[in-house]
Design a protein around this motif. Structure first.
Motif, PDB file in Angstrom:
ATOM      1  N   HIS A 193      40.395  36.225  38.301  1.00  0.00           N
ATOM      2  CA  HIS A 193      40.424  34.815  38.692  1.00  0.00           C
ATOM      3  C   HIS A 193      40.353  34.692  40.216  1.00  0.00           C
ATOM      4  O   HIS A 193      40.577  35.668  40.930  1.00  0.00           O
ATOM      5  CB  HIS A 193      41.702  34.139  38.174  1.00  0.00           C
ATOM      6  CG  HIS A 193      42.956  34.743  38.733  1.00  0.00           C
ATOM      7  ND1 HIS A 193      43.485  35.932  38.267  1.00  0.00           N
ATOM      8  CD2 HIS A 193      43.778  34.348  39.738  1.00  0.00           C
ATOM      9  CE1 HIS A 193      44.566  36.233  38.957  1.00  0.00           C
ATOM     10  NE2 HIS A 193      44.775  35.289  39.871  1.00  0.00           N
ATOM     11  N   HIS A 250      41.628  31.655  43.408  1.00  0.00           N
ATOM     12  CA  HIS A 250      42.627  30.602  43.571  1.00  0.00           C
ATOM     13  C   HIS A 250      41.935  29.392  44.203  1.00  0.00           C
ATOM     14  O   HIS A 250      41.840  29.314  45.426  1.00  0.00           O
ATOM     15  CB  HIS A 250      43.785  31.078  44.452  1.00  0.00           C
ATOM     16  CG  HIS A 250      44.631  32.140  43.825  1.00  0.00           C
ATOM     17  ND1 HIS A 250      45.966  32.318  44.126  1.00  0.00           N
ATOM     18  CD2 HIS A 250      44.355  33.092  42.902  1.00  0.00           C
ATOM     19  CE1 HIS A 250      46.458  33.324  43.412  1.00  0.00           C
ATOM     20  NE2 HIS A 250      45.494  33.817  42.681  1.00  0.00           N
ATOM     21  N   TRP A 259      44.860  37.673  51.084  1.00  0.00           N
ATOM     22  CA  TRP A 259      43.405  37.727  51.016  1.00  0.00           C
ATOM     23  C   TRP A 259      42.868  36.307  51.062  1.00  0.00           C
ATOM     24  O   TRP A 259      43.627  35.344  50.926  1.00  0.00           O
ATOM     25  CB  TRP A 259      42.960  38.449  49.728  1.00  0.00           C
ATOM     26  CG  TRP A 259      43.431  37.797  48.464  1.00  0.00           C
ATOM     27  CD1 TRP A 259      42.812  36.776  47.772  1.00  0.00           C
ATOM     28  CD2 TRP A 259      44.628  38.101  47.719  1.00  0.00           C
ATOM     29  NE1 TRP A 259      43.561  36.434  46.667  1.00  0.00           N
ATOM     30  CE2 TRP A 259      44.658  37.232  46.600  1.00  0.00           C
ATOM     31  CE3 TRP A 259      45.671  39.022  47.879  1.00  0.00           C
ATOM     32  CZ2 TRP A 259      45.692  37.253  45.664  1.00  0.00           C
ATOM     33  CZ3 TRP A 259      46.692  39.041  46.940  1.00  0.00           C
ATOM     34  CH2 TRP A 259      46.699  38.169  45.858  1.00  0.00           C
ATOM     35  N   HIS A 310      40.236  38.645  41.653  1.00  0.00           N
ATOM     36  CA  HIS A 310      41.150  39.773  41.422  1.00  0.00           C
ATOM     37  C   HIS A 310      41.745  39.659  40.025  1.00  0.00           C
ATOM     38  O   HIS A 310      41.752  38.585  39.424  1.00  0.00           O
ATOM     39  CB  HIS A 310      42.261  39.767  42.479  1.00  0.00           C
ATOM     40  CG  HIS A 310      42.999  38.477  42.557  1.00  0.00           C
ATOM     41  ND1 HIS A 310      42.486  37.367  43.192  1.00  0.00           N
ATOM     42  CD2 HIS A 310      44.188  38.083  42.047  1.00  0.00           C
ATOM     43  CE1 HIS A 310      43.334  36.366  43.080  1.00  0.00           C
ATOM     44  NE2 HIS A 310      44.376  36.772  42.390  1.00  0.00           N
TER      45      HIS A 310
HETATM   46 FE   LIG Z   1      45.905  35.618  41.563  1.00  0.00          FE
END
Ligand SMILES: [Fe+2]
Length: 201
Positions: A113, A115, A175, A181
């Protein structure tokens, strides 16, 4: 031959450097996992293996001084990361948008996924039993590679298409939020506990 490295993807890995705060936060998460009935219901209804406050609580730093301490630390740390990314923020700072806890039980994982609606995302790890699942980052250009050959198994780290990080308690990873990730399956015993967060502009 002169070869440049273009378009780097930054992943920041540091230690919180405060074992007492790590222990305090872990304790808080275990209490939330016991007492947050709305969160527990959401996890049950959504097949989440364990507990997350993601859908039920949006005010942890106001609710619990340990999370307020953590926010102060993260605000500074994320500001440094934004500088390393050379962001032009127009004189503004990145702001904490959401912060939630995760207590993952054996057998749990979290599929790939990103964000959305955020600039910088990250996770602080609090408890990591053996085999409890590393985090894996994916080369954001993977979808463009079509006929590109695979990389050698011993290719330099920065040339590989996946980077798997096995954190320790107290590790903070940061990140850019678009970086895909996933959390690999928890094949160990005990509970894997972490705090995740998003910063927006
Ligand atoms: Fe995540």
């Amino acid at each position: 031959m002169t070869t440049a490295t273009l378009f780097p993807t930054l992943l920041d890995q540091t230690s919180l450097g405060n074992d007492a705060l790590v222990a305090e936060l872990e304790h808080s998460v275990r209490i939330l996992a016991r007492d947050d009935m709305a969160g527990r219901r959401w996890c049950r209804e959504h097949g989440y293996r364990g507990y997350t406050s993601y859908a039920s609580l949006d005010d942890l730093p106001r609710r619990d001084p340990a999370f307020a301490d953590l926010k102060r630390h993260l605000d500074r740390h994320v500001a440094q990361f934004a500088e390393a990314c050379a962001f032009d923020l127009g004189g503004r700072r990145l702001k904490l948008d959401s912060l939630w806890v995760n207590l993952l039980k054996p057998g749990g994982h979290h599929g790939a996924h990103i964000h959305p609606h955020s600039v910088v995302s990250g996770t602080l790890y609090l408890a990591l039993p053996d085999g409890s699942g590393a985090i894996r980052f994916e080369d954001p250009r993977l979808g463009l590679m079509m006929a590109a050959p695979p990389r050698l198994a011993d290719a330099p780290e920065a040339m590989r298409n996946f980077r798997t990080v096995t954190p320790e308690p107290g590790t903070v990873l940061l990140w850019e939020s678009w970086l895909r990730h996933d959390v690999l399956p928890h094949t160990g015993k005990g509970e894997r506990i972490s705090v995740s967060f998003n910063y927006r502009w």
